[in-house]
Design a protein around this motif. Structure first.
Motif, PDB file in Angstrom:
ATOM      1  N   GLU A 137       1.451   4.214 -10.138  1.00  0.00           N
ATOM      2  CA  GLU A 137       2.855   4.397  -9.790  1.00  0.00           C
ATOM      3  C   GLU A 137       3.482   3.164  -9.141  1.00  0.00           C
ATOM      4  N   LEU A 138       2.700   2.116  -8.870  1.00  0.00           N
ATOM      5  CA  LEU A 138       3.253   0.950  -8.190  1.00  0.00           C
ATOM      6  C   LEU A 138       4.394   0.347  -8.994  1.00  0.00           C
ATOM      7  N   PRO A 139       5.547   0.166  -8.371  1.00  0.00           N
ATOM      8  CA  PRO A 139       6.657  -0.460  -9.090  1.00  0.00           C
ATOM      9  C   PRO A 139       6.387  -1.948  -9.244  1.00  0.00           C
ATOM     10  N   SER A 140       7.059  -2.570 -10.194  1.00  0.00           N
ATOM     11  CA  SER A 140       6.919  -4.014 -10.296  1.00  0.00           C
ATOM     12  C   SER A 140       7.739  -4.642  -9.176  1.00  0.00           C
TER      13      SER A 140
ATOM     14  N   SER B  80       0.804  -1.229   0.000  1.00  0.00           N
ATOM     15  CA  SER B  80       0.000   0.000   0.000  1.00  0.00           C
ATOM     16  C   SER B  80       0.831   1.271   0.000  1.00  0.00           C
ATOM     17  N   PHE B  81       2.029   1.222   0.590  1.00  0.00           N
ATOM     18  CA  PHE B  81       2.843   2.429   0.720  1.00  0.00           C
ATOM     19  C   PHE B  81       3.827   2.615  -0.435  1.00  0.00           C
ATOM     20  N   LEU B  82       3.752   1.776  -1.431  1.00  0.00           N
ATOM     21  CA  LEU B  82       4.682   1.899  -2.558  1.00  0.00           C
ATOM     22  C   LEU B  82       4.203   2.894  -3.607  1.00  0.00           C
ATOM     23  N   GLY B  83       2.976   3.364  -3.529  1.00  0.00           N
ATOM     24  CA  GLY B  83       2.473   4.338  -4.490  1.00  0.00           C
ATOM     25  C   GLY B  83       1.073   3.994  -4.937  1.00  0.00           C
TER      26      GLY B  83
END
Length: 142
Positions: free
Chosen positions: A67-70, A60-63
């Motif tokens: 915007e979530l990175p792989s 949840s805190f990655l974006g």
């Protein structure tokens, strides 16, 4: 060939609701090398900290979804298992990331509630100060 009657099939199992305590790994980076280094450091400080603990991976805190990175689940899951964690679910993943997580056997735990810790310093600063109250004492009338 064994013959199984329908009467015996109804007694094979029961399905019940259950609760399970889980550890949540709240990721702040998708960098597997950094996560590995942090886990090694934590286990140096607290050997045996994890003991086959079931785990939710919280992204949840990655974006935001866009915007979530792989995340390299093929590297992350064995790393977590190596350190005594048993990854079962993912929280906060959507779209392609959720599909990838399900593809490696993680279940969608988007509805899981994770207790957020509050840094001790914040708690101490917000706590009301306890100062003694001095009440005046009146002398009895004679």
């Amino acid at each position: 060939m064994a013959i199984v009657s329908e009467a015996s099939l109804s007694n094979c199992y029961d399905i019940k609701s259950a609760d399970l305590s889980l550890v949540a790994l709240v990721l702040k980076t998708a960098d597997i090398a950094a996560i590995a280094q942090a886990l090694v450091q934590q286990l140096k400080e607290s050997p045996g900290f994890f003991d086959q603990d079931p785990l939710i991976i919280d992204v949840s805190f990655l974006g935001s979804e866009q915007e979530l990175p792989s995340i390299d689940f093929q590297a992350l899951l064995p790393l977590l298992r190596e350190h005594g964690l048993v990854p079962l679910a993912i929280k906060g993943a959507q779209g392609e990331l959720l599909t990838q997580a399900k593809g490696v056997g993680l279940v969608d735990a988007s509805d899981a509630r994770i207790r957020r810790s509050v840094p001790l310093a914040d708690v101490v600063q917000d706590a009301p100060s306890l100062e003694p109250v001095v009440a005046p004492i009146e002398a009895p009338a004679s």
